[in-house]
Design a protein around this motif. Sequence first.
Motif, mmCIF file in Angstrom:
data_model
loop_
_atom_site.group_PDB
_atom_site.id
_atom_site.type_symbol
_atom_site.label_atom_id
_atom_site.label_comp_id
_atom_site.label_asym_id
_atom_site.label_seq_id
_atom_site.Cartn_x
_atom_site.Cartn_y
_atom_site.Cartn_z
ATOM 1 N N ASP A 34 0.723 -1.141 0.079
ATOM 2 C CA ASP A 34 -0.068 -0.099 0.115
ATOM 3 C C ASP A 34 0.995 1.150 0.146
ATOM 4 O O ASP A 34 0.506 2.394 -0.630
ATOM 5 N N GLU A 35 2.067 1.156 0.689
ATOM 6 C CA GLU A 35 2.999 2.277 0.744
ATOM 7 C C GLU A 35 3.311 2.658 -0.690
ATOM 8 O O GLU A 35 3.588 3.814 -1.220
ATOM 9 N N ASP A 36 3.629 1.485 -1.609
ATOM 10 C CA ASP A 36 4.485 1.653 -2.816
ATOM 11 C C ASP A 36 3.121 2.446 -3.556
ATOM 12 O O ASP A 36 3.534 3.402 -4.443
ATOM 13 N N LYS A 37 2.017 1.722 -3.551
ATOM 14 C CA LYS A 37 1.045 2.301 -4.517
ATOM 15 C C LYS A 37 0.516 3.697 -3.899
ATOM 16 O O LYS A 37 0.267 4.739 -4.860
ATOM 17 N N ALA A 38 0.600 4.296 -2.503
ATOM 18 C CA ALA A 38 0.188 5.597 -2.345
ATOM 19 C C ALA A 38 1.525 6.662 -3.053
ATOM 20 O O ALA A 38 1.171 7.570 -3.436
ATOM 21 N N ALA A 39 2.734 6.121 -2.744
ATOM 22 C CA ALA A 39 3.774 6.860 -3.512
ATOM 23 C C ALA A 39 3.732 7.006 -4.918
ATOM 24 O O ALA A 39 3.782 8.139 -5.365
ATOM 25 N N TYR A 40 3.264 6.093 -5.517
ATOM 26 C CA TYR A 40 3.153 6.149 -6.988
ATOM 27 C C TYR A 40 2.082 7.156 -7.316
ATOM 28 O O TYR A 40 2.308 7.923 -8.057
ATOM 29 N N GLU A 41 0.874 7.016 -6.617
ATOM 30 C CA GLU A 41 0.055 8.096 -6.888
ATOM 31 C C GLU A 41 0.322 9.313 -6.530
ATOM 32 O O GLU A 41 0.069 10.639 -7.311
ATOM 33 N N ILE A 85 3.385 10.603 -6.668
ATOM 34 C CA ILE A 85 4.446 10.965 -7.749
ATOM 35 C C ILE A 85 3.606 11.502 -8.966
ATOM 36 O O ILE A 85 3.894 12.416 -9.724
ATOM 37 N N ARG A 86 2.513 10.825 -9.316
ATOM 38 C CA ARG A 86 1.796 11.066 -10.447
ATOM 39 C C ARG A 86 0.938 12.508 -10.326
ATOM 40 O O ARG A 86 0.806 13.579 -11.100
ATOM 41 N N LYS A 87 0.670 12.857 -9.061
ATOM 42 C CA LYS A 87 0.033 13.935 -8.752
ATOM 43 C C LYS A 87 0.741 15.258 -8.583
ATOM 44 O O LYS A 87 0.395 16.215 -9.474
ATOM 45 N N LEU A 88 2.137 14.771 -8.372
ATOM 46 C CA LEU A 88 3.316 16.146 -8.271
ATOM 47 C C LEU A 88 3.484 16.416 -9.791
ATOM 48 O O LEU A 88 3.720 17.668 -10.406
ATOM 49 N N HIS A 89 3.545 15.440 -10.596
ATOM 50 C CA HIS A 89 3.643 15.669 -12.210
ATOM 51 C C HIS A 89 2.654 16.480 -12.825
ATOM 52 O O HIS A 89 2.684 17.370 -13.451
ATOM 53 N N TYR A 90 1.426 16.006 -12.332
ATOM 54 C CA TYR A 90 0.231 16.720 -12.855
ATOM 55 C C TYR A 90 -0.027 18.124 -12.468
ATOM 56 O O TYR A 90 -0.216 18.869 -13.355
ATOM 57 N N ASP A 91 0.147 18.209 -11.335
ATOM 58 C CA ASP A 91 0.176 19.648 -10.816
ATOM 59 C C ASP A 91 1.519 20.597 -11.100
ATOM 60 O O ASP A 91 1.288 21.900 -11.602
ATOM 61 N N ASN A 92 2.552 20.022 -11.392
ATOM 62 C CA ASN A 92 3.744 21.080 -11.744
ATOM 63 C C ASN A 92 4.125 20.799 -13.332
ATOM 64 O O ASN A 92 4.823 21.698 -13.929
ATOM 65 N N ILE A 93 3.596 19.891 -14.214
ATOM 66 C CA ILE A 93 3.832 19.811 -15.448
ATOM 67 C C ILE A 93 5.571 19.959 -15.936
ATOM 68 O O ILE A 93 5.828 20.878 -16.574
ATOM 69 N N TRP A 94 6.322 19.114 -15.251
ATOM 70 C CA TRP A 94 7.787 19.234 -15.320
ATOM 71 C C TRP A 94 8.107 18.702 -16.859
ATOM 72 O O TRP A 94 9.132 19.171 -17.346
ATOM 73 N N ILE A 95 7.619 17.558 -17.219
ATOM 74 C CA ILE A 95 7.561 17.084 -18.768
ATOM 75 C C ILE A 95 6.150 17.035 -19.316
ATOM 76 O O ILE A 95 5.143 17.199 -18.878
ATOM 77 N N PHE A 96 6.244 16.628 -20.689
ATOM 78 C CA PHE A 96 5.450 16.913 -21.541
ATOM 79 C C PHE A 96 5.075 15.655 -22.439
ATOM 80 O O PHE A 96 5.640 15.619 -23.619
ATOM 81 N N PRO A 97 4.528 14.572 -22.002
ATOM 82 C CA PRO A 97 4.471 13.499 -22.861
ATOM 83 C C PRO A 97 3.554 13.785 -23.840
ATOM 84 O O PRO A 97 2.383 14.763 -23.668
ATOM 85 N N ILE A 98 3.823 13.568 -25.103
ATOM 86 C CA ILE A 98 2.754 13.574 -26.357
ATOM 87 C C ILE A 98 1.593 12.510 -26.594
ATOM 88 O O ILE A 98 0.705 12.853 -26.807
ATOM 89 N N ALA A 99 2.011 11.330 -26.156
ATOM 90 C CA ALA A 99 1.098 10.167 -26.093
ATOM 91 C C ALA A 99 1.571 9.234 -25.331
ATOM 92 O O ALA A 99 2.685 9.055 -25.237
ATOM 93 N N GLU A 100 0.476 8.253 -24.855
ATOM 94 C CA GLU A 100 1.022 7.088 -23.930
ATOM 95 C C GLU A 100 0.146 6.018 -24.690
ATOM 96 O O GLU A 100 -0.641 6.201 -25.467
ATOM 97 N N LYS A 101 0.887 4.753 -24.330
ATOM 98 C CA LYS A 101 0.272 3.492 -24.862
ATOM 99 C C LYS A 101 0.325 3.340 -26.295
ATOM 100 O O LYS A 101 -0.890 2.998 -27.031
ATOM 101 N N VAL A 102 1.238 3.875 -26.916
ATOM 102 C CA VAL A 102 1.441 3.851 -28.259
ATOM 103 C C VAL A 102 1.862 2.547 -28.743
ATOM 104 O O VAL A 102 2.905 1.944 -28.119
#
Length: 321
Positions: A262-269, A271-288
């Motif tokens: 559960d700790e890993d899953k919480a850290a993963y989420e 991390i994703r929230k930090l990226h969503y809020d800060n937009i440090w990188i700009f993926p063009i598409a996923e699951k290509v």
Amino acid sequence: IDKLQSQQVNDVEMLTLKVFAGEVDFVRESTALNKLPLYKENEQSANLKITLMDNHVDPTCLYLNYTYADENWRKVVNDIRFRQALTHGINRQEIIDTVYFGYGQMPTLVPSEYDVDKANALLDEMGMTKNADGLRLGPDGKVFTILFEHGAHAPDIGPVAELVATQLKANLGLDVQVKQLEASLWSTRGAANELQLTVIWDVQPMWPDGTWVDYTLTEANNVRLWHTWRTTGGAEGEEPPAEVKELWRLAEVRTQSVPYSDEDKAAYEAIRKLHYDNIWIFPIAEKVNYALVTNANLGNVPISGQAIGADYSGEQFFFKP
């Protein structure tokens, strides 16, 4: 199979020609969907087998350099409003349809809604006015020019860079100049903290349990001085913002146990929230989807799953009589 022979080329286009000439039995790393029509066209003559598989990376992702040695530049790119404008000014669906033939999805790591009005309003709010030619000005009153340099690491990188540059100029009035570099020069400029904007893949965590998380901003292409500060314990480089430190902390607390805690899953989420809020990188598409190209006589080649898995299953391959 008694022997493996690996060939290195300096240009992905040269590799494509070798494939079409029947000189290559297996290639995965430097293929791309934008070459799919050519692969299919030469499938019979070059005795190829083309298999569409899953990709373990987002094939193209933009990286702004937040530690580039120019205060005017830093003032702009370290403003979250600029990054919000950038992500909303990119028409990702057009790129997915044009370069990836629709075999991809909109990224979820960052806000990916295409909204030109919102993007321009954010730049206006920053005070980035336009000159008579419709180009945005930076804090110094001069045209804010972005040098967009990339290496020819895969066939889709160049076309994506050109499309992004065209969109950002047409939609937002940003002066984006694209330049392709030889791969070693690209690496050298990155190591010297000299790249302003570049594009390459980013590892995409496709599974909900958090495997393959590579969103820790350790890439030197866009955070060279922050990365140096981290690896030298603060002795060199520059101290990053608190949000980046938190990102690194979360990456370190992950145990990556199996089954995932559960700790890993919480850290993963988180991390994703930090990226969503800060937009440090700009993926063009996923699951290509990804094209695995092999000699048609090569047997026991994977037909589904992650394409990169084929790199590690050579012991099962054989040539059909």
